[in-house]
Design a protein around this motif. Structure first.
Motif, PDB file in Angstrom:
ATOM      1  N   SER A   1      19.534  44.941  55.571  1.00  0.00           N
ATOM      2  CA  SER A   1      18.208  44.848  54.967  1.00  0.00           C
ATOM      3  C   SER A   1      17.997  46.048  54.051  1.00  0.00           C
ATOM      4  CB  SER A   1      17.105  44.806  56.028  1.00  0.00           C
ATOM      5  OG  SER A   1      16.957  46.073  56.650  1.00  0.00           O
ATOM      6  N   ILE A   2      17.048  45.922  53.136  1.00  0.00           N
ATOM      7  CA  ILE A   2      16.731  47.051  52.246  1.00  0.00           C
ATOM      8  C   ILE A   2      16.170  48.227  53.051  1.00  0.00           C
ATOM      9  CG2 ILE A   2      15.212  47.816  50.369  1.00  0.00           C
ATOM     10  CD1 ILE A   2      17.612  46.240  49.363  1.00  0.00           C
ATOM     11  N   PRO A   3      15.222  48.016  53.972  1.00  0.00           N
ATOM     12  CA  PRO A   3      14.755  49.170  54.750  1.00  0.00           C
ATOM     13  C   PRO A   3      15.880  49.885  55.502  1.00  0.00           C
ATOM     14  CG  PRO A   3      13.219  47.375  54.985  1.00  0.00           C
ATOM     15  CD  PRO A   3      14.422  46.825  54.251  1.00  0.00           C
ATOM     16  N   ALA A   4      16.851  49.137  56.009  1.00  0.00           N
ATOM     17  CA  ALA A   4      17.978  49.776  56.704  1.00  0.00           C
ATOM     18  C   ALA A   4      18.792  50.629  55.738  1.00  0.00           C
ATOM     19  CB  ALA A   4      18.859  48.726  57.368  1.00  0.00           C
ATOM     20  N   MET A   5      18.944  50.151  54.505  1.00  0.00           N
ATOM     21  CA  MET A   5      19.679  50.930  53.506  1.00  0.00           C
ATOM     22  C   MET A   5      18.907  52.189  53.119  1.00  0.00           C
ATOM     23  SD  MET A   5      22.658  49.898  52.798  1.00  0.00           S
ATOM     24  CE  MET A   5      22.913  50.936  51.360  1.00  0.00           C
ATOM     25  N   VAL A   6      17.615  52.058  52.890  1.00  0.00           N
ATOM     26  CA  VAL A   6      16.798  53.221  52.526  1.00  0.00           C
ATOM     27  C   VAL A   6      16.839  54.247  53.651  1.00  0.00           C
ATOM     28  CG1 VAL A   6      14.447  54.012  52.014  1.00  0.00           C
ATOM     29  CG2 VAL A   6      15.310  51.915  50.957  1.00  0.00           C
ATOM     30  N   SER A   7      16.802  53.792  54.883  1.00  0.00           N
ATOM     31  CA  SER A   7      16.835  54.701  56.036  1.00  0.00           C
ATOM     32  C   SER A   7      18.125  55.506  56.102  1.00  0.00           C
ATOM     33  CB  SER A   7      16.684  53.922  57.341  1.00  0.00           C
ATOM     34  OG  SER A   7      15.464  53.263  57.374  1.00  0.00           O
ATOM     35  N   ARG A   8      19.206  54.941  55.585  1.00  0.00           N
ATOM     36  CA  ARG A   8      20.484  55.672  55.579  1.00  0.00           C
ATOM     37  C   ARG A   8      20.407  56.919  54.705  1.00  0.00           C
ATOM     38  NH1 ARG A   8      25.261  54.863  56.218  1.00  0.00           N
ATOM     39  NH2 ARG A   8      25.999  54.991  54.083  1.00  0.00           N
ATOM     40  N   PHE A   9      19.668  56.823  53.611  1.00  0.00           N
ATOM     41  CA  PHE A   9      19.647  57.916  52.644  1.00  0.00           C
ATOM     42  C   PHE A   9      18.376  58.759  52.710  1.00  0.00           C
ATOM     43  CE2 PHE A   9      22.502  54.670  51.010  1.00  0.00           C
ATOM     44  CZ  PHE A   9      23.644  55.428  50.844  1.00  0.00           C
ATOM     45  N   ALA A  10      17.307  58.207  53.243  1.00  0.00           N
ATOM     46  CA  ALA A  10      16.041  58.928  53.381  1.00  0.00           C
ATOM     47  C   ALA A  10      15.426  58.558  54.728  1.00  0.00           C
ATOM     48  CB  ALA A  10      15.106  58.572  52.227  1.00  0.00           C
ATOM     49  N   PRO A  11      15.950  59.124  55.814  1.00  0.00           N
ATOM     50  CA  PRO A  11      15.546  58.699  57.150  1.00  0.00           C
ATOM     51  C   PRO A  11      14.058  58.877  57.465  1.00  0.00           C
ATOM     52  CG  PRO A  11      17.165  60.480  57.264  1.00  0.00           C
ATOM     53  CD  PRO A  11      16.976  60.139  55.828  1.00  0.00           C
TER      54      PRO A  11
ATOM     55  N   VAL B   1       8.512  49.620  50.830  1.00  0.00           N
ATOM     56  CA  VAL B   1       9.444  48.609  50.340  1.00  0.00           C
ATOM     57  C   VAL B   1       8.769  47.240  50.399  1.00  0.00           C
ATOM     58  CG1 VAL B   1      11.662  47.480  50.736  1.00  0.00           C
ATOM     59  CG2 VAL B   1      11.440  49.953  51.033  1.00  0.00           C
ATOM     60  N   GLY B   2       8.617  46.605  49.234  1.00  0.00           N
ATOM     61  CA  GLY B   2       7.950  45.310  49.166  1.00  0.00           C
ATOM     62  C   GLY B   2       8.822  44.176  49.661  1.00  0.00           C
ATOM     63  N   ASP B   3       9.953  43.967  49.019  1.00  0.00           N
ATOM     64  CA  ASP B   3      10.849  42.881  49.417  1.00  0.00           C
ATOM     65  C   ASP B   3      11.938  43.463  50.296  1.00  0.00           C
ATOM     66  OD1 ASP B   3      12.440  40.633  49.684  1.00  0.00           O
ATOM     67  OD2 ASP B   3      11.997  39.974  47.654  1.00  0.00           O
ATOM     68  N   ARG B   4      11.973  43.010  51.506  1.00  0.00           N
ATOM     69  CA  ARG B   4      12.884  43.585  52.491  1.00  0.00           C
ATOM     70  C   ARG B   4      14.315  43.055  52.378  1.00  0.00           C
ATOM     71  NH1 ARG B   4      10.265  46.149  56.503  1.00  0.00           N
ATOM     72  NH2 ARG B   4      11.842  45.628  58.041  1.00  0.00           N
ATOM     73  N   PHE B   5      14.497  41.896  51.763  1.00  0.00           N
ATOM     74  CA  PHE B   5      15.822  41.266  51.699  1.00  0.00           C
ATOM     75  C   PHE B   5      16.531  41.435  53.042  1.00  0.00           C
ATOM     76  CE2 PHE B   5      15.028  41.679  47.156  1.00  0.00           C
ATOM     77  CZ  PHE B   5      15.340  40.403  46.732  1.00  0.00           C
ATOM     78  N   ASP B   6      15.882  40.940  54.075  1.00  0.00           N
ATOM     79  CA  ASP B   6      16.374  41.106  55.439  1.00  0.00           C
ATOM     80  C   ASP B   6      17.407  40.025  55.766  1.00  0.00           C
ATOM     81  OD1 ASP B   6      16.783  41.611  58.119  1.00  0.00           O
ATOM     82  OD2 ASP B   6      14.658  41.914  58.555  1.00  0.00           O
ATOM     83  N   THR B   7      18.610  40.247  55.300  1.00  0.00           N
ATOM     84  CA  THR B   7      19.702  39.288  55.501  1.00  0.00           C
ATOM     85  C   THR B   7      19.981  39.075  56.983  1.00  0.00           C
ATOM     86  OG1 THR B   7      20.665  39.916  53.391  1.00  0.00           O
ATOM     87  CG2 THR B   7      22.118  38.810  54.945  1.00  0.00           C
ATOM     88  N   LEU B   8      19.931  40.137  57.748  1.00  0.00           N
ATOM     89  CA  LEU B   8      20.234  40.031  59.173  1.00  0.00           C
ATOM     90  C   LEU B   8      19.249  39.108  59.886  1.00  0.00           C
ATOM     91  CD1 LEU B   8      22.280  41.066  61.222  1.00  0.00           C
ATOM     92  CD2 LEU B   8      20.718  42.942  61.720  1.00  0.00           C
ATOM     93  N   ALA B   9      17.987  39.185  59.545  1.00  0.00           N
ATOM     94  CA  ALA B   9      16.984  38.328  60.180  1.00  0.00           C
ATOM     95  C   ALA B   9      17.140  36.868  59.763  1.00  0.00           C
ATOM     96  CB  ALA B   9      15.578  38.815  59.841  1.00  0.00           C
ATOM     97  N   LYS B  10      17.557  36.629  58.526  1.00  0.00           N
ATOM     98  CA  LYS B  10      17.698  35.261  58.013  1.00  0.00           C
ATOM     99  C   LYS B  10      19.022  34.623  58.418  1.00  0.00           C
ATOM    100  CE  LYS B  10      14.856  36.376  54.097  1.00  0.00           C
ATOM    101  NZ  LYS B  10      14.863  36.935  52.791  1.00  0.00           N
ATOM    102  N   ALA B  11      20.008  35.437  58.693  1.00  0.00           N
ATOM    103  CA  ALA B  11      21.366  34.952  58.931  1.00  0.00           C
ATOM    104  C   ALA B  11      21.471  33.828  59.961  1.00  0.00           C
ATOM    105  CB  ALA B  11      22.284  36.115  59.304  1.00  0.00           C
ATOM    106  N   PRO B  12      20.823  33.915  61.115  1.00  0.00           N
ATOM    107  CA  PRO B  12      20.993  32.847  62.110  1.00  0.00           C
ATOM    108  C   PRO B  12      20.565  31.464  61.620  1.00  0.00           C
ATOM    109  CG  PRO B  12      20.045  34.785  63.136  1.00  0.00           C
ATOM    110  CD  PRO B  12      20.033  35.030  61.651  1.00  0.00           C
ATOM    111  N   SER B  13      19.683  31.411  60.632  1.00  0.00           N
ATOM    112  CA  SER B  13      19.217  30.109  60.140  1.00  0.00           C
ATOM    113  C   SER B  13      20.007  29.624  58.919  1.00  0.00           C
ATOM    114  CB  SER B  13      17.732  30.190  59.787  1.00  0.00           C
ATOM    115  OG  SER B  13      17.536  31.035  58.674  1.00  0.00           O
TER     116      SER B  13
END
Length: 136
Positions: free
Chosen positions: A43-53, A61-73
């Protein structure tokens, strides 16, 4: 594509890095029959957290692009490719995405970083093409 007569059954969406979130969203919406993700993030928040914890990603962050949450569907065959030495988006994120997708194959390119997957694996282009054609 639909306006041009290309059916969903002949549509493969593919995204690299930032584009992997967009490709996953298109597959989540049912617009493709196959999905290819190269160096995906969870997800975008997970990426941002890597560089700016300490950055308040959930507020900013507006659009989270949360691939992990969408993946099961995402109920289509998926190919996830990641470099084992990727320091921008760690291979662990690609592994998590692949594990969450119901019909995923994970292909880790040994020694590859973020932008050199094809250089480290000269057969990668053919692997992606075979997968897109439904041969993998």
């Amino acid at each position: 594509l639909r306006d041009r007569g290309v059916p969903r059954e002949r549509t493969v969406v593919m995204g690299f890095s930032l584009g992997s979130g967009v490709a996953a969203e298109m597959a989540h919406r049912g617009l493709a029959s196959r999905l290819v993700l190269l160096a995906p993030y969870t997800s975008i928040p997970a990426m941002v957290s890597r560089f700016a914890p300490v950055f308040p990603t959930t507020l900013v962050v507006g659009d989270r692009f949360d691939t992990l949450a969408k993946a099961p569907s995402i109920d289509v065959p998926a190919l996830v490719v990641h470099g084992s030495a990727d320091s921008l988006i760690p291979v662990a994120m690609g592994e998590r995405v692949a594990s969450a997708l119901p019909h995923a194959t994970l292909h880790v390119v040994g020694g590859a970083h973020h932008n050199d997957l094809y250089a480290w694996d000269p057969q990668l282009c053919e692997l992606v093409a075979r997968f897109a054609r439904g041969e993998e």
